[in-house]
Design an enzyme around this catalytic site. Structure first.
Site, PDB file in Angstrom:
ATOM      1  N   LYS A 191       0.990   4.085  -3.058  1.00 13.96           N
ATOM      2  CA  LYS A 191       0.590   5.491  -2.965  1.00 13.96           C
ATOM      3  C   LYS A 191       1.772   6.410  -3.310  1.00 13.96           C
ATOM      4  CE  LYS A 191      -3.757   4.807  -1.913  1.00 13.96           C
ATOM      5  NZ  LYS A 191      -4.847   5.070  -2.850  1.00 13.96           N
ATOM      6  N   VAL A 245      -9.805   7.680   7.822  1.00  9.32           N
ATOM      7  CA  VAL A 245     -11.259   7.769   7.786  1.00  9.32           C
ATOM      8  C   VAL A 245     -11.907   6.448   8.210  1.00  9.32           C
ATOM      9  CG1 VAL A 245     -13.232   8.412   6.345  1.00  9.32           C
ATOM     10  CG2 VAL A 245     -10.986   9.369   5.841  1.00  9.32           C
ATOM     11  N   TYR A 254       0.838  -1.204   0.000  1.00 12.96           N
ATOM     12  CA  TYR A 254       0.000   0.000   0.000  1.00 12.96           C
ATOM     13  C   TYR A 254       0.871   1.252   0.000  1.00 12.96           C
ATOM     14  CZ  TYR A 254      -3.759   3.186   1.377  1.00 12.96           C
ATOM     15  OH  TYR A 254      -4.670   4.214   1.416  1.00 12.96           O
ATOM     16  N   THR A 258     -13.836   3.806   7.564  1.00 12.20           N
ATOM     17  CA  THR A 258     -14.422   3.034   6.459  1.00 12.20           C
ATOM     18  C   THR A 258     -13.920   1.595   6.649  1.00 12.20           C
ATOM     19  OG1 THR A 258     -12.481   3.322   5.048  1.00 12.20           O
ATOM     20  CG2 THR A 258     -14.215   4.997   4.838  1.00 12.20           C
TER      21      THR A 258
HETATM   22  N1  NAP Z   1     -10.010   5.116   4.809  1.00  7.29           N
HETATM   23  C1  NAP Z   1      -8.850   5.696   5.027  1.00  7.29           C
HETATM   24  O1  NAP Z   1      -8.469   5.961   6.192  1.00  7.29           O
HETATM   25  C2  NAP Z   1      -7.972   6.091   3.875  1.00  7.29           C
HETATM   26  C3  NAP Z   1      -6.774   6.779   4.189  1.00  7.29           C
HETATM   27  C4  NAP Z   1      -5.948   7.176   3.144  1.00  7.29           C
HETATM   28  C5  NAP Z   1      -6.314   6.909   1.843  1.00  7.29           C
HETATM   29  N2  NAP Z   1      -7.471   6.236   1.572  1.00  7.29           N
HETATM   30  C6  NAP Z   1      -7.804   5.976   0.161  1.00  7.29           C
HETATM   31  O2  NAP Z   1      -9.131   6.380  -0.099  1.00  7.29           O
HETATM   32  C7  NAP Z   1      -9.682   5.556  -1.146  1.00  7.29           C
HETATM   33  C8  NAP Z   1     -11.011   4.972  -0.688  1.00  7.29           C
HETATM   34  O3  NAP Z   1     -10.772   4.222   0.492  1.00  7.29           O
HETATM   35  P1  NAP Z   1     -11.946   3.717   1.465  1.00  7.29           P
HETATM   36  O4  NAP Z   1     -11.464   3.925   2.827  1.00  7.29           O
HETATM   37  O5  NAP Z   1     -13.247   4.256   1.030  1.00  7.29           O
HETATM   38  O6  NAP Z   1     -11.875   2.139   1.157  1.00  7.29           O
HETATM   39  P2  NAP Z   1     -13.006   1.019   1.198  1.00  7.29           P
HETATM   40  O7  NAP Z   1     -14.036   1.371   2.181  1.00  7.29           O
HETATM   41  O8  NAP Z   1     -12.269  -0.265   1.333  1.00  7.29           O
HETATM   42  O9  NAP Z   1     -13.647   1.113  -0.270  1.00  7.29           O
HETATM   43  C9  NAP Z   1     -12.839   0.834  -1.375  1.00  7.29           C
HETATM   44  C10 NAP Z   1     -13.614   1.103  -2.644  1.00  7.29           C
HETATM   45  O10 NAP Z   1     -12.758   0.794  -3.757  1.00  7.29           O
HETATM   46  C11 NAP Z   1     -13.448  -0.120  -4.597  1.00  7.29           C
HETATM   47  N3  NAP Z   1     -12.553  -0.992  -5.335  1.00  7.29           N
HETATM   48  C12 NAP Z   1     -11.649  -1.876  -4.856  1.00  7.29           C
HETATM   49  N4  NAP Z   1     -11.065  -2.526  -5.866  1.00  7.29           N
HETATM   50  C13 NAP Z   1     -11.625  -2.059  -7.009  1.00  7.29           C
HETATM   51  C14 NAP Z   1     -11.459  -2.343  -8.371  1.00  7.29           C
HETATM   52  N5  NAP Z   1     -10.596  -3.296  -8.803  1.00  7.29           N
HETATM   53  N6  NAP Z   1     -12.177  -1.660  -9.284  1.00  7.29           N
HETATM   54  C15 NAP Z   1     -13.060  -0.709  -8.875  1.00  7.29           C
HETATM   55  N7  NAP Z   1     -13.295  -0.416  -7.595  1.00  7.29           N
HETATM   56  C16 NAP Z   1     -12.575  -1.086  -6.674  1.00  7.29           C
HETATM   57  C17 NAP Z   1     -14.360  -0.907  -3.670  1.00  7.29           C
HETATM   58  O11 NAP Z   1     -15.364  -1.547  -4.429  1.00  7.29           O
HETATM   59  P3  NAP Z   1     -16.084  -2.938  -3.966  1.00  7.29           P
HETATM   60  O12 NAP Z   1     -17.195  -2.539  -3.034  1.00  7.29           O
HETATM   61  O13 NAP Z   1     -16.546  -3.523  -5.248  1.00  7.29           O
HETATM   62  O14 NAP Z   1     -15.039  -3.772  -3.286  1.00  7.29           O
HETATM   63  C18 NAP Z   1     -14.844   0.214  -2.768  1.00  7.29           C
HETATM   64  O15 NAP Z   1     -15.876   0.937  -3.394  1.00  7.29           O
HETATM   65  C19 NAP Z   1      -8.627   4.505  -1.456  1.00  7.29           C
HETATM   66  O16 NAP Z   1      -7.874   4.910  -2.587  1.00  7.29           O
HETATM   67  C20 NAP Z   1      -7.761   4.517  -0.214  1.00  7.29           C
HETATM   68  O17 NAP Z   1      -6.442   4.074  -0.459  1.00  7.29           O
HETATM   69  C21 NAP Z   1      -8.310   5.820   2.556  1.00  7.29           C
END
Ligand code: NAP
Length: 252
Positions: free
Chosen positions: A169, A198, A165, A200
């Site tokens: 990034k 966040v 990861y 999630t």
């Molecule tokens: N949450 C945090 O604290 C945090 C911190 C820093 C960065 N981020 C970044 O924010 C973004 C969203 O994260 P999140 O926390 O919302 O994660 P999440 O709750 O795990 O959701 C991930 C999303 O990405 C989709 N996804 C995964 N693989 C995919 C693929 N091959 N094609 C299309 N969609 C796909 C998932 O779809 P499905 O439902 O189909 O699996 C889901 O909608 C990510 O890029 C993550 O790295 C998050």
């Protein structure tokens, strides 16, 4: 009113982005792997919402989605490359090559392929913005300062697991910088930002890397309120930059 494309819109940050963009009257293309299973998204049932199938790991779905959008829209104002995966949180000494390859396929090659496919429509947009959702975990710079004042995490980002990861990034950040430089003359702004830690599915899983001693406290709702301010203020003067969700610059 502007037209946004959000990838990974089925849950988490992507879903909340869609909700808040719709609430303020924007047109939103919510791209998901399987529209039939995106029940929370489909329940929004908004006139300005267009749900399309797009799996960032499957080039044919990206091509089909781009072709569909070319027929439906004359332009796209903003692409938010949000879809992402966390991968294994094993320690770096135990990192697995196939996990690293998969995470890069989703988090690095995915945004690149989606951006390339939608570029003709973005070039015709008014805002001309590509926003890549990165993470502070991709920063090789000043960890001490940017680990959100949390003692359990402070200075630990290199020591904890999740190499795939973190590397993905960092690579996405380089992609952002390179695209920004190339597309500047087309008037296209390319930024990357961390949404904060966040609450999630992914955010909650991340606490495992800290042996459960730290957990996310930022709601998706509050993160996205900040993200939209950042997105709204993004113009060519901010292109090629890396931000926290608060709009503060992050060190590469
Ligand atoms: N949450 C945090 O604290 C945090 C911190 C820093 C960065 N981020 C970044 O924010 C973004 C969203 O994260 P999140 O926390 O919302 O994660 P999440 O709750 O795990 O959701 C991930 C999303 O990405 C989709 N996804 C995964 N693989 C995919 C693929 N091959 N094609 C299309 N969609 C796909 C998932 O779809 P499905 O439902 O189909 O699996 C889901 O909608 C990510 O890029 C993550 O790295 C998050």
């Amino acid at each position: 009113m502007a037209t946004y494309v959000v990838t990974g819109a089925s849950r988490g940050i992507g879903l909340e982005l869609v909700k808040q963009l719709l609430a303020r009257g924007d047109v939103v293309v919510a791209a998901v792997r399987d529209p039939s299973k995106a029940s929370n998204l489909n329940a929004l049932n908004a006139a300005n919402l267009h749900v399309i199938k797009l799996d960032v790991e499957k080039p044919e779905t990206i091509k089909e989605a781009a072709a569909t959008l070319e027929k439906q829209f004359s332009s796209i104002d903003c692409l938010i490359n949000n879809a992402g995966v966390l991968g294994s949180l094993a320690k770096t000494s135990k990192a697995d090559a196939s996990d690293i390859a998969w995470v890069h396929k989703v988090n690095v090659l995915g945004p690149l392929a989606v951006t390339q496919a939608l570029l003709p429509l973005i070039k015709k947009g008014k805002k001309k913005l590509i926003a890549n959702i990165s993470s502070t975990l991709g920063s090789i710079g000043d960890k001490e300062q940017y680990m959100e004042n949390d003692d359990a995490r402070r200075g630990n980002a290199f020591a904890v697991g999740g190499l795939a990861y973190k590397m993905s990034k960092a690579a996405l950040n380089m992609q952002t910088m390179s695209l920004a430089a190339e597309l500047k003359d087309d008037g296209i702004t390319v930024i990357c930002y961390c949404p904060g830690w966040v609450i999630t599915d992914m955010g909650n899983s991340g606490s495992e890397a800290f042996d459960g001693k730290a957990a996310p406290t930022l709601s998706a709702e509050d993160s996205i309120k900040c993200q939209l301010k950042l997105i709204d203020s993004a113009d060519l003067s901010k292109s090629g930059k890396y931000f926290a969700h608060t709009g503060e610059p992050l060190p590469w």
